[in-house]
Design an enzyme around this catalytic site. Structure first.
Site, PDB file in Angstrom:
ATOM      1  N   ASP A  30     -33.971  16.141 -72.217  1.00 28.92           N
ATOM      2  CA  ASP A  30     -35.310  15.559 -72.099  1.00 28.92           C
ATOM      3  C   ASP A  30     -35.197  14.189 -71.423  1.00 28.92           C
ATOM      4  O   ASP A  30     -34.303  13.400 -71.721  1.00 28.92           O
ATOM      5  CB  ASP A  30     -35.939  15.415 -73.496  1.00 28.92           C
ATOM      6  CG  ASP A  30     -37.427  15.185 -73.432  1.00 28.92           C
ATOM      7  OD1 ASP A  30     -38.191  16.054 -73.870  1.00 28.92           O
ATOM      8  OD2 ASP A  30     -37.841  14.100 -72.942  1.00 28.92           O
ATOM      9  N   ILE A  31     -36.113  13.917 -70.534  1.00 29.37           N
ATOM     10  CA  ILE A  31     -36.087  12.668 -69.767  1.00 29.37           C
ATOM     11  C   ILE A  31     -36.415  11.459 -70.651  1.00 29.37           C
ATOM     12  O   ILE A  31     -36.069  10.326 -70.326  1.00 29.37           O
ATOM     13  CB  ILE A  31     -37.077  12.766 -68.576  1.00 29.37           C
ATOM     14  CG1 ILE A  31     -36.678  11.853 -67.449  1.00 29.37           C
ATOM     15  CG2 ILE A  31     -38.521  12.535 -69.007  1.00 29.37           C
ATOM     16  CD1 ILE A  31     -37.396  12.145 -66.145  1.00 29.37           C
ATOM     17  N   ASN A  87     -44.217  22.430 -79.472  1.00 29.62           N
ATOM     18  CA  ASN A  87     -45.564  21.876 -79.515  1.00 29.62           C
ATOM     19  C   ASN A  87     -46.518  22.826 -78.799  1.00 29.62           C
ATOM     20  O   ASN A  87     -46.165  23.369 -77.748  1.00 29.62           O
ATOM     21  CB  ASN A  87     -45.585  20.502 -78.843  1.00 29.62           C
ATOM     22  CG  ASN A  87     -44.681  19.507 -79.543  1.00 29.62           C
ATOM     23  OD1 ASN A  87     -44.569  19.520 -80.766  1.00 29.62           O
ATOM     24  ND2 ASN A  87     -44.024  18.652 -78.785  1.00 29.62           N
ATOM     25  N   HIS A 100     -41.659  25.680 -74.107  1.00 31.74           N
ATOM     26  CA  HIS A 100     -40.311  25.131 -74.269  1.00 31.74           C
ATOM     27  C   HIS A 100     -40.049  24.804 -75.717  1.00 31.74           C
ATOM     28  O   HIS A 100     -40.964  24.482 -76.475  1.00 31.74           O
ATOM     29  CB  HIS A 100     -40.112  23.883 -73.399  1.00 31.74           C
ATOM     30  CG  HIS A 100     -41.158  22.822 -73.626  1.00 31.74           C
ATOM     31  ND1 HIS A 100     -42.408  22.895 -73.052  1.00 31.74           N
ATOM     32  CD2 HIS A 100     -41.142  21.707 -74.371  1.00 31.74           C
ATOM     33  CE1 HIS A 100     -43.118  21.840 -73.425  1.00 31.74           C
ATOM     34  NE2 HIS A 100     -42.379  21.107 -74.234  1.00 31.74           N
ATOM     35  N   HIS A 102     -37.924  22.325 -78.225  1.00 33.00           N
ATOM     36  CA  HIS A 102     -37.167  21.074 -78.333  1.00 33.00           C
ATOM     37  C   HIS A 102     -36.009  21.264 -79.307  1.00 33.00           C
ATOM     38  O   HIS A 102     -36.212  21.849 -80.380  1.00 33.00           O
ATOM     39  CB  HIS A 102     -38.039  19.954 -78.890  1.00 33.00           C
ATOM     40  CG  HIS A 102     -39.173  19.527 -78.008  1.00 33.00           C
ATOM     41  ND1 HIS A 102     -39.145  18.367 -77.264  1.00 33.00           N
ATOM     42  CD2 HIS A 102     -40.380  20.097 -77.755  1.00 33.00           C
ATOM     43  CE1 HIS A 102     -40.289  18.235 -76.599  1.00 33.00           C
ATOM     44  NE2 HIS A 102     -41.055  19.270 -76.877  1.00 33.00           N
TER      45      HIS A 102
HETATM   46  P1  5GP Z   1     -44.119  18.550 -74.931  1.00 29.55           P
HETATM   47  O1  5GP Z   1     -44.778  17.249 -75.270  1.00 29.55           O
HETATM   48  O2  5GP Z   1     -44.913  19.315 -73.908  1.00 29.55           O
HETATM   49  O3  5GP Z   1     -43.739  19.372 -76.119  1.00 29.55           O
HETATM   50  O4  5GP Z   1     -42.725  18.163 -74.290  1.00 29.55           O
HETATM   51  C1  5GP Z   1     -42.554  17.879 -72.956  1.00 29.55           C
HETATM   52  C2  5GP Z   1     -41.267  17.116 -72.833  1.00 29.55           C
HETATM   53  O5  5GP Z   1     -40.863  17.149 -71.486  1.00 29.55           O
HETATM   54  C3  5GP Z   1     -41.385  15.647 -73.243  1.00 29.55           C
HETATM   55  O6  5GP Z   1     -40.494  15.386 -74.324  1.00 29.55           O
HETATM   56  C4  5GP Z   1     -41.010  14.899 -71.966  1.00 29.55           C
HETATM   57  O7  5GP Z   1     -40.230  13.750 -72.227  1.00 29.55           O
HETATM   58  C5  5GP Z   1     -40.247  15.934 -71.170  1.00 29.55           C
HETATM   59  N1  5GP Z   1     -40.355  15.793 -69.724  1.00 29.55           N
HETATM   60  C6  5GP Z   1     -41.497  15.578 -68.999  1.00 29.55           C
HETATM   61  N2  5GP Z   1     -41.240  15.551 -67.684  1.00 29.55           N
HETATM   62  C7  5GP Z   1     -39.892  15.743 -67.565  1.00 29.55           C
HETATM   63  C8  5GP Z   1     -39.010  15.808 -66.436  1.00 29.55           C
HETATM   64  O8  5GP Z   1     -39.408  15.689 -65.277  1.00 29.55           O
HETATM   65  N3  5GP Z   1     -37.707  16.030 -66.700  1.00 29.55           N
HETATM   66  C9  5GP Z   1     -37.213  16.180 -67.977  1.00 29.55           C
HETATM   67  N4  5GP Z   1     -35.904  16.390 -68.120  1.00 29.55           N
HETATM   68  N5  5GP Z   1     -38.023  16.127 -69.057  1.00 29.55           N
HETATM   69  C10 5GP Z   1     -39.337  15.905 -68.861  1.00 29.55           C
END
Ligand code: 5GP
Length: 114
Positions: A30-31, A87, A100, A102
């Site tokens: 995760d970034i 999520n 996805h 986590h």
């Molecule tokens: P969500 O909030 O949808 O469950 O999780 C999305 C996740 O994707 C977040 O934790 C966010 O930090 C990560 N994320 C968003 N854009 C990027 C990206 O371009 N590269 C990577 N490696 N992670 C990302």
């Protein structure tokens, strides 16, 4: 569904720190990590949210979970423990609309689901 950044990562069009891959799943860091280890496991077949995954893809969801467990074993923290979570939509805190999982590890995670 609308394309997301994760499809571009799967196609290697934008960089990511990829740590796991099999025929169905890609895992990358995760970034914006929320724990010392924070990996995202994404199916190569894109569905926007868990709500969009058809029953015929039950095996794909299982593969996501097993990919996380496999990674945890390989990295040596399967026994000390980790958390997997998904999520879904606005109230679930979803921001990228490509399903996805986590995986969080490397510190004690509190049972706080807020
Ligand atoms: P969500 O909030 O949808 O469950 O999780 C999305 C996740 O994707 C977040 O934790 C966010 O930090 C990560 N994320 C968003 N854009 C990027 C990206 O371009 N590269 C990577 N490696 N992670 C990302």
């Amino acid at each position: 569904m609308k394309e997301t950044i994760f499809s571009k990562i799967i196609r290697r069009e934008i960089p990511a720190d990829i740590v796991y891959e099999d025929e169905a799943v890609l895992g990358f860091r995760d970034i914006s990590p929320q724990a010392p280890v924070h990996i995202l496991f994404v199916p190569k077949t894109a569905y926007a949210t868990l709500n969009d995954v058809p029953a015929t893809e039950a095996e794909l969801l299982g593969k996501l979970m097993l990919a996380a467990a496999d990674y945890a074993r390989r990295e040596g923290f399967a026994d000390s423990g980790y958390r997997v979570l998904m999520n879904v939509n606005r109230d679930g805190g979803q921001t990228v609309f490509h399903v996805h999982l986590h995986l969080l590890a490397g510190r004690a995670l509190h049972a706080d689901f807020g």
